[in-house]
Each structure stands twice: as C-alpha cells, then as structure tokens.
Write a protein that holds these residues in place. Structure first.
Motif, PDB file in Angstrom:
ATOM      1  N   GLY A 120       0.817  -1.211   0.000  1.00  0.00           N
ATOM      2  CA  GLY A 120       0.000   0.000   0.000  1.00  0.00           C
ATOM      3  C   GLY A 120       0.848   1.258   0.000  1.00  0.00           C
ATOM      4  N   LEU A 121       1.918   1.267   0.802  1.00  0.00           N
ATOM      5  CA  LEU A 121       2.822   2.414   0.828  1.00  0.00           C
ATOM      6  C   LEU A 121       3.504   2.581  -0.524  1.00  0.00           C
ATOM      7  CD1 LEU A 121       4.271   4.691   2.314  1.00  0.00           C
ATOM      8  CD2 LEU A 121       5.891   2.997   3.187  1.00  0.00           C
ATOM      9  N   LEU A 122       3.931   1.472  -1.113  1.00  0.00           N
ATOM     10  CA  LEU A 122       4.555   1.525  -2.431  1.00  0.00           C
ATOM     11  C   LEU A 122       3.606   2.127  -3.467  1.00  0.00           C
ATOM     12  CD1 LEU A 122       7.031   0.436  -4.228  1.00  0.00           C
ATOM     13  CD2 LEU A 122       5.459  -1.419  -4.774  1.00  0.00           C
ATOM     14  N   PHE A 158       9.896  -4.531  -5.572  1.00  0.00           N
ATOM     15  CA  PHE A 158       8.612  -4.658  -6.252  1.00  0.00           C
ATOM     16  C   PHE A 158       8.669  -4.095  -7.672  1.00  0.00           C
ATOM     17  CE2 PHE A 158       7.467  -4.568  -1.781  1.00  0.00           C
ATOM     18  CZ  PHE A 158       6.442  -5.484  -1.681  1.00  0.00           C
ATOM     19  N   ARG A 159       7.782  -4.617  -8.501  1.00  0.00           N
ATOM     20  CA  ARG A 159       7.436  -3.979  -9.765  1.00  0.00           C
ATOM     21  C   ARG A 159       5.936  -3.735  -9.720  1.00  0.00           C
ATOM     22  NH1 ARG A 159      11.689  -4.168 -13.238  1.00  0.00           N
ATOM     23  NH2 ARG A 159      10.443  -3.664 -15.065  1.00  0.00           N
ATOM     24  N   VAL A 160       5.453  -2.841 -10.598  1.00  0.00           N
ATOM     25  CA  VAL A 160       4.068  -2.392 -10.476  1.00  0.00           C
ATOM     26  C   VAL A 160       3.364  -2.430 -11.819  1.00  0.00           C
ATOM     27  CG1 VAL A 160       2.584  -0.409  -9.945  1.00  0.00           C
ATOM     28  CG2 VAL A 160       4.535  -0.910  -8.487  1.00  0.00           C
ATOM     29  N   ASN A 161       2.144  -2.910 -11.793  1.00  0.00           N
ATOM     30  CA  ASN A 161       1.245  -2.787 -12.931  1.00  0.00           C
ATOM     31  C   ASN A 161       0.486  -1.471 -12.752  1.00  0.00           C
ATOM     32  OD1 ASN A 161      -0.397  -3.175 -15.116  1.00  0.00           O
ATOM     33  ND2 ASN A 161      -1.565  -4.862 -14.240  1.00  0.00           N
ATOM     34  N   TYR A 162       0.828  -0.465 -13.529  1.00  0.00           N
ATOM     35  CA  TYR A 162       0.227   0.859 -13.381  1.00  0.00           C
ATOM     36  C   TYR A 162      -1.218   0.844 -13.876  1.00  0.00           C
ATOM     37  CZ  TYR A 162       4.733   2.984 -12.224  1.00  0.00           C
ATOM     38  OH  TYR A 162       5.909   3.319 -11.602  1.00  0.00           O
ATOM     39  N   PRO A 163      -2.053   1.780 -13.406  1.00  0.00           N
ATOM     40  CA  PRO A 163      -3.463   1.794 -13.822  1.00  0.00           C
ATOM     41  C   PRO A 163      -3.616   1.933 -15.334  1.00  0.00           C
ATOM     42  CG  PRO A 163      -3.122   3.234 -11.937  1.00  0.00           C
ATOM     43  CD  PRO A 163      -1.759   2.821 -12.399  1.00  0.00           C
TER      44      PRO A 163
END
Length: 207
Positions: A120-122, A158-163
C-alpha cells in the motif's frame, strides 16, 4: 502469513504511519478543507478517485505474486461513501485494532498484513513519483536478468502494474517549455468535491 512478532508489529505500525502521512500531505497540498482535523480512511479514499490507487498492482517474488492493497475501494471509486463509511481496508483496520489494543489484537500485526501495508505504501508513493526515488546516488547502468511484464517502481523489491483504466477526461499531456516559466505549473485537486466528481485535468505534486 499468520506469523507475528514484536518486530513485525513495529514494522507494521511504522509502515501504516507512513501511509497516513502521505495521504495527509496529498490532501493538505490540495483543496481539502477537512485537512485541519483528524483524518481517516473515509477521507483518504478520495485519493483513489484521483490517483487510481486501487488499480495499481505491485508484483513481487512471494505468494500471491500480485498484491491488491486497496482493492476494496475500486467498486466505489468516484462515489460517495455509503452511510458515511469508507469501504474498509482490512489490513488497515487490523493496524488500528492492533495499535489501540496490542494486548488482545497483537496477532493482527502479522506478516500478511505487513506485506499488504508495504504494498500500500509503495502504491501511494509510486502514484506520486513513479520510479523516481530522488536519491543522492550517482547515475548507473542497470542490467536485469529475465523479462518482467510490469514496470519498475521505487526500490528494487517490487514492480508495479500501473493503472490502465483512466477515462479520456482524466488523461492529460503538457509541453514543459510552455509551462516552465509559469509560477504555478501544477493545478490543485479539488478534494472537497471528491469523490463526488472526477479530478481536475492536472495532478499536483508536493515538495
């Protein structure tokens, strides 16, 4: 995932405090008349309407590989809170319970909740700054072994799937040479009108 300890409890508390600090500064730097009083998740959910936090999915090497820390907010994005409540986030509720009643709720500060809170912070930090950590280190060439289907985020874990669910009126672009000399380069979000209406055309960024 149900393991708990004093160290996990400490990290869980510190992570959620940092989450609250980020929510508060986002609201304080924009038009939010409620920012002077005690804020809670009902207020913080307004940020999902502008930053699509519930659509940003961190991925890591653990199980499950994809984390959804703000998933409960997505069905209500842009809608008023039902009965004045803010689509509770389970790990955040456990944080509050464990913070105020450590004797009876110590087990709620477990590894699963810690991982979700870190995710969540990420999400909150990445939604503001992307992969830019503004560190003082020197530029370097980085080599990555293996294909990663998601984009980088702040840090290496982490890696992120952006919106990908932005509406047409939420997408904007600008020419830096046109705005670099303007005194106010970024507009302010009207959080007093959120989540009852969508955000203005630009995000604001705080220093």
């Amino acid at each position: 995932m149900s393991a708990y300890s004093f160290r996990i409890h400490s990290l869980f508390m510190r992570t959620c405090i940092e989450i609250e600090a980020n929510f508060k500064v986002i609201l304080a730097e924009n038009n939010c008349s409620r920012s002077g009083r005690q804020l809670n998740m009902v207020d913080y959910r307004r940020v999902d309407a502008t930053h699509h936090l519930s659509s940003m999915l961190p991925i890591w090497s653990g199980s499950p590989p994809t984390l959804r820390p703000f998933e409960q907010w997505r069905p209500l994005r842009g809608l008023p809170s039902p009965h004045g409540k803010g689509a509770p986030i389970s790990w955040y509720q456990d944080y509050n319970t464990s913070k105020h009643d450590r004797h009876d709720a110590f087990k709620k500060a477990n590894l699963k909740n810690l991982i979700l809170s870190v995710a969540g912070l990420l999400v909150i930090v990445t939604s503001q700054f992307g992969a830019h950590d503004f560190g003082a280190g020197t530029p370097a060439i980085v080599w990555s072994n293996g294909y990663q289907p998601m984009r980088a985020s702040i840090g290496e874990l982490f890696r992120v799937n952006y919106p990908t669910d932005w509406a047409e009126d939420e997408i904007y672009d600008f020419n830096w040479s046109d705005i670099k000399d303007q005194p106010n380069r970024f507009g302010r979000i009207d959080f007093d009108a959120t989540p009852l209406k969508r955000r203005d055309a630009r995000w604001t960024m705080h220093e």
